[in-house]
Write a protein that holds these residues in place. Structure first.
Motif, PDB file in Angstrom:
ATOM      1  N   ARG A  66       0.835  -1.196   0.000  1.00 35.96           N
ATOM      2  CA  ARG A  66       0.000   0.000   0.000  1.00 35.96           C
ATOM      3  C   ARG A  66       0.877   1.255   0.000  1.00 35.96           C
ATOM      4  O   ARG A  66       2.043   1.230   0.396  1.00 35.96           O
ATOM      5  CB  ARG A  66      -0.922  -0.014   1.213  1.00 35.96           C
ATOM      6  N   ALA A  67       0.284   2.350  -0.426  1.00 31.34           N
ATOM      7  CA  ALA A  67       1.016   3.608  -0.542  1.00 31.34           C
ATOM      8  C   ALA A  67       1.514   4.094   0.810  1.00 31.34           C
ATOM      9  O   ALA A  67       0.848   3.915   1.832  1.00 31.34           O
ATOM     10  CB  ALA A  67       0.127   4.671  -1.173  1.00 31.34           C
ATOM     11  N   ASN A  68       2.668   4.747   0.804  1.00 32.48           N
ATOM     12  CA  ASN A  68       3.115   5.504   1.970  1.00 32.48           C
ATOM     13  C   ASN A  68       2.432   6.866   2.012  1.00 32.48           C
ATOM     14  O   ASN A  68       2.115   7.390   3.077  1.00 32.48           O
ATOM     15  CB  ASN A  68       4.626   5.730   1.942  1.00 32.48           C
ATOM     16  N   LEU A  69       2.223   7.426   0.838  1.00 29.55           N
ATOM     17  CA  LEU A  69       1.658   8.763   0.719  1.00 29.55           C
ATOM     18  C   LEU A  69       0.545   8.719  -0.318  1.00 29.55           C
ATOM     19  O   LEU A  69       0.697   8.127  -1.389  1.00 29.55           O
ATOM     20  CB  LEU A  69       2.744   9.757   0.280  1.00 29.55           C
ATOM     21  N   LEU A  70      -0.565   9.329   0.015  1.00 30.32           N
ATOM     22  CA  LEU A  70      -1.704   9.430  -0.888  1.00 30.32           C
ATOM     23  C   LEU A  70      -1.870  10.894  -1.282  1.00 30.32           C
ATOM     24  O   LEU A  70      -1.847  11.778  -0.426  1.00 30.32           O
ATOM     25  CB  LEU A  70      -2.966   8.928  -0.183  1.00 30.32           C
ATOM     26  N   MET A  71      -2.024  11.137  -2.581  1.00 35.84           N
ATOM     27  CA  MET A  71      -2.208  12.507  -3.061  1.00 35.84           C
ATOM     28  C   MET A  71      -3.569  12.619  -3.729  1.00 35.84           C
ATOM     29  O   MET A  71      -3.888  11.870  -4.653  1.00 35.84           O
ATOM     30  CB  MET A  71      -1.110  12.887  -4.050  1.00 35.84           C
ATOM     31  N   LEU A  72      -4.385  13.551  -3.243  1.00 38.03           N
ATOM     32  CA  LEU A  72      -5.684  13.845  -3.834  1.00 38.03           C
ATOM     33  C   LEU A  72      -5.629  15.237  -4.445  1.00 38.03           C
ATOM     34  O   LEU A  72      -5.259  16.206  -3.771  1.00 38.03           O
ATOM     35  CB  LEU A  72      -6.794  13.794  -2.779  1.00 38.03           C
ATOM     36  N   GLY A  73      -5.981  15.332  -5.720  1.00 39.74           N
ATOM     37  CA  GLY A  73      -6.013  16.617  -6.399  1.00 39.74           C
ATOM     38  C   GLY A  73      -7.438  16.974  -6.768  1.00 39.74           C
ATOM     39  O   GLY A  73      -8.151  16.159  -7.360  1.00 39.74           O
ATOM     40  N   CYS A  74      -7.879  18.174  -6.436  1.00 41.01           N
ATOM     41  CA  CYS A  74      -9.254  18.581  -6.664  1.00 41.01           C
ATOM     42  C   CYS A  74      -9.392  19.302  -8.003  1.00 41.01           C
ATOM     43  O   CYS A  74      -8.707  20.293  -8.251  1.00 41.01           O
ATOM     44  CB  CYS A  74      -9.732  19.495  -5.537  1.00 41.01           C
ATOM     45  N   LEU A  75     -10.294  18.789  -8.841  1.00 42.54           N
ATOM     46  CA  LEU A  75     -10.655  19.480 -10.071  1.00 42.54           C
ATOM     47  C   LEU A  75     -11.938  20.277  -9.885  1.00 42.54           C
ATOM     48  O   LEU A  75     -12.083  21.367 -10.428  1.00 42.54           O
ATOM     49  CB  LEU A  75     -10.840  18.467 -11.215  1.00 42.54           C
ATOM     50  N   ARG A  76     -12.867  19.686  -9.121  1.00 40.00           N
ATOM     51  CA  ARG A  76     -14.173  20.337  -8.955  1.00 40.00           C
ATOM     52  C   ARG A  76     -14.764  19.892  -7.621  1.00 40.00           C
ATOM     53  O   ARG A  76     -14.730  18.706  -7.286  1.00 40.00           O
ATOM     54  CB  ARG A  76     -15.077  19.947 -10.125  1.00 40.00           C
ATOM     55  N   ASN A  77     -15.309  20.839  -6.850  1.00 33.72           N
ATOM     56  CA  ASN A  77     -15.934  20.511  -5.565  1.00 33.72           C
ATOM     57  C   ASN A  77     -16.920  21.616  -5.193  1.00 33.72           C
ATOM     58  O   ASN A  77     -16.741  22.319  -4.194  1.00 33.72           O
ATOM     59  CB  ASN A  77     -14.875  20.339  -4.476  1.00 33.72           C
ATOM     60  N   PRO A  78     -17.978  21.785  -5.996  1.00 34.43           N
ATOM     61  CA  PRO A  78     -18.873  22.939  -5.794  1.00 34.43           C
ATOM     62  C   PRO A  78     -19.618  22.920  -4.472  1.00 34.43           C
ATOM     63  O   PRO A  78     -20.007  23.979  -3.970  1.00 34.43           O
ATOM     64  CB  PRO A  78     -19.846  22.828  -6.978  1.00 34.43           C
ATOM     65  N   ASP A  79     -19.825  21.740  -3.898  1.00 35.92           N
ATOM     66  CA  ASP A  79     -20.564  21.633  -2.638  1.00 35.92           C
ATOM     67  C   ASP A  79     -19.644  21.597  -1.419  1.00 35.92           C
ATOM     68  O   ASP A  79     -20.110  21.366  -0.304  1.00 35.92           O
ATOM     69  CB  ASP A  79     -21.448  20.382  -2.652  1.00 35.92           C
ATOM     70  N   ARG A  80     -18.355  21.833  -1.637  1.00 33.30           N
ATOM     71  CA  ARG A  80     -17.362  21.823  -0.555  1.00 33.30           C
ATOM     72  C   ARG A  80     -17.499  20.552   0.295  1.00 33.30           C
ATOM     73  O   ARG A  80     -17.568  20.598   1.528  1.00 33.30           O
ATOM     74  CB  ARG A  80     -17.482  23.081   0.317  1.00 33.30           C
ATOM     75  N   VAL A  81     -17.538  19.425  -0.388  1.00 29.96           N
ATOM     76  CA  VAL A  81     -17.605  18.130   0.277  1.00 29.96           C
ATOM     77  C   VAL A  81     -16.298  17.904   1.033  1.00 29.96           C
ATOM     78  O   VAL A  81     -15.210  18.056   0.476  1.00 29.96           O
ATOM     79  CB  VAL A  81     -17.842  17.001  -0.742  1.00 29.96           C
ATOM     80  N   GLY A  82     -16.408  17.541   2.298  1.00 27.34           N
ATOM     81  CA  GLY A  82     -15.230  17.422   3.154  1.00 27.34           C
ATOM     82  C   GLY A  82     -14.592  16.045   3.115  1.00 27.34           C
ATOM     83  O   GLY A  82     -15.271  15.021   3.082  1.00 27.34           O
ATOM     84  N   THR A  83     -13.273  16.038   3.131  1.00 27.45           N
ATOM     85  CA  THR A  83     -12.485  14.821   3.325  1.00 27.45           C
ATOM     86  C   THR A  83     -12.066  14.770   4.786  1.00 27.45           C
ATOM     87  O   THR A  83     -11.485  15.734   5.305  1.00 27.45           O
ATOM     88  CB  THR A  83     -11.235  14.820   2.430  1.00 27.45           C
ATOM     89  N   THR A  84     -12.387  13.675   5.472  1.00 24.33           N
ATOM     90  CA  THR A  84     -12.024  13.554   6.885  1.00 24.33           C
ATOM     91  C   THR A  84     -10.668  12.883   7.019  1.00 24.33           C
ATOM     92  O   THR A  84     -10.331  11.957   6.275  1.00 24.33           O
ATOM     93  CB  THR A  84     -13.072  12.734   7.655  1.00 24.33           C
ATOM     94  N   VAL A  85      -9.879  13.350   7.976  1.00 24.47           N
ATOM     95  CA  VAL A  85      -8.557  12.784   8.232  1.00 24.47           C
ATOM     96  C   VAL A  85      -8.332  12.704   9.745  1.00 24.47           C
ATOM     97  O   VAL A  85      -8.689  13.616  10.484  1.00 24.47           O
ATOM     98  CB  VAL A  85      -7.435  13.612   7.567  1.00 24.47           C
ATOM     99  N   SER A  86      -7.726  11.596  10.169  1.00 19.83           N
ATOM    100  CA  SER A  86      -7.439  11.392  11.592  1.00 19.83           C
ATOM    101  C   SER A  86      -6.081  10.715  11.731  1.00 19.83           C
ATOM    102  O   SER A  86      -5.823   9.706  11.079  1.00 19.83           O
ATOM    103  CB  SER A  86      -8.504  10.494  12.251  1.00 19.83           C
ATOM    104  N   SER A  87      -5.246  11.242  12.598  1.00 15.24           N
ATOM    105  CA  SER A  87      -3.894  10.723  12.782  1.00 15.24           C
ATOM    106  C   SER A  87      -3.792   9.874  14.040  1.00 15.24           C
ATOM    107  O   SER A  87      -4.230  10.293  15.123  1.00 15.24           O
ATOM    108  CB  SER A  87      -2.892  11.876  12.874  1.00 15.24           C
ATOM    109  N   VAL A  88      -3.190   8.701  13.901  1.00  5.78           N
ATOM    110  CA  VAL A  88      -2.988   7.835  15.056  1.00  5.78           C
ATOM    111  C   VAL A  88      -2.015   8.458  16.051  1.00  5.78           C
ATOM    112  O   VAL A  88      -2.008   8.085  17.234  1.00  5.78           O
ATOM    113  CB  VAL A  88      -2.496   6.442  14.606  1.00  5.78           C
ATOM    114  N   ARG A  89      -1.218   9.418  15.607  1.00  5.93           N
ATOM    115  CA  ARG A  89      -0.243  10.053  16.496  1.00  5.93           C
ATOM    116  C   ARG A  89      -0.856  11.162  17.341  1.00  5.93           C
ATOM    117  O   ARG A  89      -0.151  11.837  18.092  1.00  5.93           O
ATOM    118  CB  ARG A  89       0.944  10.557  15.672  1.00  5.93           C
ATOM    119  N   ARG A  90      -2.169  11.321  17.241  1.00 15.75           N
ATOM    120  CA  ARG A  90      -2.863  12.285  18.086  1.00 15.75           C
ATOM    121  C   ARG A  90      -3.853  11.611  19.036  1.00 15.75           C
ATOM    122  O   ARG A  90      -4.528  12.287  19.803  1.00 15.75           O
ATOM    123  CB  ARG A  90      -3.598  13.305  17.206  1.00 15.75           C
ATOM    124  N   VAL A  91      -3.922  10.284  18.986  1.00 10.05           N
ATOM    125  CA  VAL A  91      -4.883   9.579  19.841  1.00 10.05           C
ATOM    126  C   VAL A  91      -4.257   9.266  21.192  1.00 10.05           C
ATOM    127  O   VAL A  91      -3.038   9.328  21.366  1.00 10.05           O
ATOM    128  CB  VAL A  91      -5.368   8.268  19.176  1.00 10.05           C
TER     129      VAL A  91
END
Length: 366
Positions: free
Chosen positions: A182-207
């Motif tokens: 599996r990837a070490n790093l994931l890259m998401l590039g936005c072309l269009r997001n008119p409804d400002r749909v949110g991507t959720t992220v949570s780090s195990v180093r903050r739990v």
């Protein structure tokens, strides 16, 4: 037991590391992508997977021509949150054409100048930026091996736990958690997001976890199964159990996908620890809504990501992201992962193939 994050609609821009591409650097990315696209010309075979040897050679040979500030911006996230927003690649909505209804349509359009030539150029731009970060790769069993995936809502897939879903909460997960490559790093590039749909992220180093919870979650108790984007037919050999938690130089790492983990098969103590981890990931969850041209870098060894529900319109204006999996050659994973077969799924790694000294290693500790 609830083992997914709840819906999070509030955005958290102040909690996200942000890096800005200088205007000249951002323009240089588009200009170089355009130059490479013109050199290649319209070729359906090239646009179908992006693994054309000439394209790979041009990207590999020329990404270093990009300004140093661009390459610096594409380094792995530097904070415990494990995510970074990079802004912004110049992009005009008018050059995109309508949002495709699925990844197959996007792939078909990619090399056709009469429909959406910009999509192909943006694929190349994504490869250039991903190459600045590490080694881009794809999966033979996902989106026909494309190195750049198109993430769009698709009719009939609204309730699935895949990137093609929309009306359901996409549960937080490690990307391709089932696989040792599996990837070490994931890259998401936005072309269009008119409804400002949110991507959720949570780090195990903050739990916050108790020692016994860390101990139990570090044991290999349950397998993680491939998600539906890889199909449903897999080898019949027993699925290997994998640990949920690991460490890298004494810091926690995470391998987490509750939607594809048979939690009912575990003992009550393990489920209790897993449930607490899920609750903690919910507590530290932050949400990012990408704007067109912005990139989200996610440390896939540390962070789980998901997406809040939204209502697709299927009218050509829906959310449209591009996704690239990236290997960081300097990263190493546990030796025990080398024995996993990844359910027969194989990667498409042309950039790695260009470096004989790297060979086909899984990137494990030695």
């Amino acid at each position: 037991m609830k083992s997914v994050l709840f819906e999070r609609n509030s955005l958290h821009p102040m909690e996200l590391e942000r890096r800005e591409l200088p205007a000249t650097g951002a323009r240089a990315v588009r200009d170089l992508a355009h130059e490479i696209a013109v050199t290649l010309g319209p070729d359906p075979a090239t646009s179908s997977t992006l693994a054309n040897p000439t394209l790979i050679h041009l990207v590999d040979a020329r990404y270093t021509e990009l300004p140093a500030a661009v390459r610096e911006a594409m380094r792995a996230p530097a904070t415990t949150a494990g995510v970074t927003i990079v802004g912004s690649v110049p992009l005009d909505d008018g050059e995109l054409g309508p949002t495709p209804i699925d990844w197959k349509q996007a792939a078909t359009w990619g090399g056709d100048p009469l429909t959406c030539a910009a999509s192909f150029e943006l694929d190349i731009a994504m490869l250039l930026l991903a190459r600045c970060a590490g080694e881009p790769f794809g999966w033979q069993g996902q989106q026909a091996g494309r190195l750049v995936n198109n993430i769009v809502p698709s009719p009939g897939h609204e309730e699935e736990q895949t990137g093609a879903s929309s009306t359901t909460l996409l549960a937080p997960h490690t990307e391709d958690a089932f696989h040792p490559e599996r990837a070490n790093l994931l890259m998401l590039g936005c072309l269009r997001n008119p409804d400002r749909v949110g991507t959720t992220v949570s780090s195990v180093r903050r739990v916050e976890l108790r020692p016994w919870q860390c101990d139990r979650l570090s044991e290999s108790i349950l397998p993680i199964l491939p998600d539906l984007s890889y199909g449903t037919e897999f080898p019949t050999t027993p699925a290997p159990a994998v640990p949920t938690l690991g460490t890298d130089d004494g810091r926690l790492t995470l391998r987490f996908d509750p939607a594809y983990t048979p939690l009912a098969d575990a003992d009550p103590e393990f489920r209790s620890a897993y449930d607490h981890l899920a609750s903690e990931l919910e507590r530290v969850c932050i949400t990012a809504a990408l704007a067109p041209g912005e990139l989200l870098l996610v440390d896939n060894d540390v962070v789980v990501h998901g997406r809040v529900p939204f209502r697709p319109r299927y009218d050509g204006t829906d959310r449209w992201l591009k996704r690239v999996n990236i290997r960081l050659p300097q990263r190493r994973r546990a030796e025990t992962e080398a024995a996993e077969d990844g359910y027969g799924q194989r990667i498409v790694a042309p950039f790695r193939a260009m470096r004989p000294e790297i060979g086909t290693t899984l990137g494990h500790r030695r």
